[in-house]
Scaffold this motif. Structure first.
Motif, mmCIF file in Angstrom:
data_model
loop_
_atom_site.group_PDB
_atom_site.id
_atom_site.type_symbol
_atom_site.label_atom_id
_atom_site.label_comp_id
_atom_site.label_asym_id
_atom_site.label_seq_id
_atom_site.Cartn_x
_atom_site.Cartn_y
_atom_site.Cartn_z
ATOM 1 N N HIS A 94 81.908 7.244 8.454
ATOM 2 C CA HIS A 94 80.500 7.387 8.556
ATOM 3 C C HIS A 94 80.186 9.026 8.396
ATOM 4 O O HIS A 94 79.315 9.349 7.624
ATOM 5 C CB HIS A 94 79.922 6.948 10.042
ATOM 6 C CG HIS A 94 78.810 7.291 10.369
ATOM 7 N ND1 HIS A 94 77.832 6.808 9.995
ATOM 8 C CD2 HIS A 94 78.243 8.348 11.360
ATOM 9 C CE1 HIS A 94 76.477 7.408 10.602
ATOM 10 N NE2 HIS A 94 76.674 8.348 11.376
ATOM 11 N N VAL A 144 69.558 -2.250 2.810
ATOM 12 C CA VAL A 144 70.380 -1.063 3.067
ATOM 13 C C VAL A 144 70.692 -0.525 1.635
ATOM 14 O O VAL A 144 70.807 -1.096 0.663
ATOM 15 C CB VAL A 144 71.439 -1.163 3.983
ATOM 16 C CG1 VAL A 144 70.759 -1.727 5.365
ATOM 17 C CG2 VAL A 144 72.281 -2.362 3.414
ATOM 18 N N ARG A 145 71.017 0.888 1.938
ATOM 19 C CA ARG A 145 71.493 1.526 0.497
ATOM 20 C C ARG A 145 73.038 1.106 0.300
ATOM 21 O O ARG A 145 73.916 1.039 0.905
ATOM 22 C CB ARG A 145 71.348 3.054 0.475
ATOM 23 C CG ARG A 145 69.846 3.652 0.677
ATOM 24 C CD ARG A 145 69.798 5.018 1.243
ATOM 25 N NE ARG A 145 70.419 5.392 2.130
ATOM 26 C CZ ARG A 145 71.137 6.598 2.800
ATOM 27 N NH1 ARG A 145 71.058 7.314 2.083
ATOM 28 N NH2 ARG A 145 71.397 6.676 3.899
ATOM 29 N N SER A 199 73.125 -4.640 -1.706
ATOM 30 C CA SER A 199 72.006 -3.777 -1.904
ATOM 31 C C SER A 199 71.264 -4.370 -2.802
ATOM 32 O O SER A 199 71.828 -4.547 -3.947
ATOM 33 C CB SER A 199 72.511 -2.264 -1.907
ATOM 34 O OG SER A 199 71.554 -1.477 -1.833
ATOM 35 N N GLU A 241 70.462 0.874 8.840
ATOM 36 C CA GLU A 241 71.780 1.683 8.490
ATOM 37 C C GLU A 241 72.290 2.221 9.924
ATOM 38 O O GLU A 241 73.448 2.033 10.045
ATOM 39 C CB GLU A 241 71.520 2.588 7.786
ATOM 40 C CG GLU A 241 71.496 2.087 6.225
ATOM 41 C CD GLU A 241 70.770 3.138 4.883
ATOM 42 O OE1 GLU A 241 70.701 2.813 3.911
ATOM 43 O OE2 GLU A 241 70.752 4.262 5.373
ATOM 44 N N THR A 242 71.541 2.757 10.688
ATOM 45 C CA THR A 242 71.680 3.222 11.982
ATOM 46 C C THR A 242 72.374 2.138 12.849
ATOM 47 O O THR A 242 73.225 2.272 13.569
ATOM 48 C CB THR A 242 70.525 3.956 12.738
ATOM 49 O OG1 THR A 242 70.228 5.260 11.820
ATOM 50 C CG2 THR A 242 71.014 4.664 13.998
ATOM 51 N N VAL A 256 75.923 3.281 1.585
ATOM 52 C CA VAL A 256 76.175 3.208 3.005
ATOM 53 C C VAL A 256 77.295 1.850 3.109
ATOM 54 O O VAL A 256 78.380 1.726 3.780
ATOM 55 C CB VAL A 256 75.007 2.688 3.921
ATOM 56 C CG1 VAL A 256 75.158 2.103 5.198
ATOM 57 C CG2 VAL A 256 74.070 3.779 4.018
ATOM 58 N N GLN A 278 64.890 1.257 6.301
ATOM 59 C CA GLN A 278 66.022 1.425 5.686
ATOM 60 C C GLN A 278 67.209 2.241 6.900
ATOM 61 O O GLN A 278 68.132 2.081 6.933
ATOM 62 C CB GLN A 278 66.136 2.131 4.329
ATOM 63 C CG GLN A 278 67.370 1.913 3.430
ATOM 64 C CD GLN A 278 67.022 2.572 2.015
ATOM 65 O OE1 GLN A 278 66.736 3.595 1.789
ATOM 66 N NE2 GLN A 278 66.899 1.503 0.993
ATOM 67 N N ILE A 327 80.457 0.466 8.289
ATOM 68 C CA ILE A 327 79.677 -0.852 8.675
ATOM 69 C C ILE A 327 81.087 -1.690 8.965
ATOM 70 O O ILE A 327 81.187 -2.040 10.369
ATOM 71 C CB ILE A 327 78.786 -1.557 7.856
ATOM 72 C CG1 ILE A 327 77.426 -0.541 7.697
ATOM 73 C CG2 ILE A 327 78.313 -2.598 8.524
ATOM 74 C CD1 ILE A 327 76.376 -0.946 6.969
ATOM 75 N N GLY A 340 69.207 -6.722 7.383
ATOM 76 C CA GLY A 340 69.916 -5.816 6.695
ATOM 77 C C GLY A 340 70.398 -6.071 5.141
ATOM 78 O O GLY A 340 70.375 -5.387 4.305
#
Length: 300
Positions: free
Chosen positions: A290, A66-67, A109, A13-14, A70, A9, A76, A62
């Motif tokens: 972010h 992902v959460r 998500s 996200e990163t 985010v 995760q 994003i 992804g």
């Protein structure tokens, strides 16, 4: 030690955030150089396309993993990203893979997502390939900065801006290397507050410097925002004042995010006199989004 779910995760996200940031840095480098620097333009373009290929892959893996916070943060992509890409590509003649952006708008998500061993291996591979590409990107940025400071190259990017995007690449590298060891980066809250407050301060300074002299009101606001972040940095974050710095940073970041959002809308509507390309407006807006998410997570 991170669990498999945490590793997958956080890595996704990163990468979703920073792979786009990196490929846009390369777009800005590519479009800021005169034609005499053909080899540097080509190098930036090749690296940009390599990061686009990686990002396209990351988006596929992804989806659902992902959460939601985010995705909801607009770090994003924002509602303006695709339009900013379309205009910026048309104005410069430099290519951008906009199918990736369209796919990112469809990201979802799923709290019941299954984080498998197979996916862990795939993400580990994406992280490693990102690290390898990052090494080349960092070298290019260092080379450009050195040449610029020695008056051997001309670019419309400020030297501080190149140092700024170099620092972001190095933070991304540090994060990925830690994740590959199934750890979070060895950074304190103050480290993150200082890093992103400096980024926000410099964004305000760059915006001020890229606005037309006639945009007096916008320039004044940008200057005030830069001064706000400068004052926060001067307070020297430590264990004793961490909470106070966090609250001040949150308020200042909400203000600069609102300024960047209005600015991006103004650039897209051609209502602001400047030498700011629309994608740069959207780019710095995403970075504020972010940081705002990070601040809210710290606060909670």
């Amino acid at each position: 030690m991170l669990t498999r779910k945490e590793f997958i995760q956080i890595s996704l996200e990163t990468n979703l955030f920073f792979q786009r940031i990196m490929k846009e840095h390369l777009f800005f480098i590519q479009t800021s150089l005169p034609s005499i620097n053909e080899s540097e333009i080509d190098e930036a373009n090749i690296l940009k396309k390599s990061f686009e290929a990686l990002l396209a892959e990351t988006v596929i893996f992804g989806n659902c993993a992902v959460r939601n916070e985010v995705l909801q943060s607009n770090e994003i992509v924002t509602p303006f990203t695709l339009r900013a890409e379309q205009i910026s590509s048309k104005l410069t003649g430099a290519s951008l893979n906009m199918e990736i952006t369209e796919a990112e708008y469809d990201l979802r998500s799923d709290p019941n997502f299954n984080y498998t061993e197979w996916l862990e291996e795939k993400i580990c591979n994406i992280n490693m390939r990102s690290i390898n590409l990052l090494e080349e990107v960092i070298n290019l940025k260092k080379k450009l900065l050195k040449s610029q400071l020695e008056c051997k190259i001309f670019t419309t990017l400020y030297p501080l801006l190149i140092e700024h995007i170099l620092r972001e690449a190095e933070l991304y590298m540090e994060t990925l290397k830690s994740l590959q060891n199934r750890k979070l980066p060895d950074r304190t809250k103050c480290d993150d507050l200082n890093f992103w407050n400096q980024i926000m301060e410099e964004h305000a300074e760059f915006i001020d410097g890229l606005l037309d002299p006639t945009e007096e009101e916008l320039k004044e606001t940008a200057e005030e925002l830069a001064e706000t972040f400068e004052k926060i940095l001067e307070e020297k974050c430590n264990k004793n004042n961490e909470k106070e710095i966090l609250n001040k940073s949150l308020k200042a970041t909400e203000n600069i995010r609102a300024f960047k959002k209005a600015g991006t809308e103004g650039l897209l509507a051609c209502k602001i006199r400047s030498i700011i390309i629309p994608l740069l407006g959207d780019h710095v807006l995403r970075e504020a989004n972010h940081y705002l998410r990070i601040l809210k997570e710290m606060k909670n």
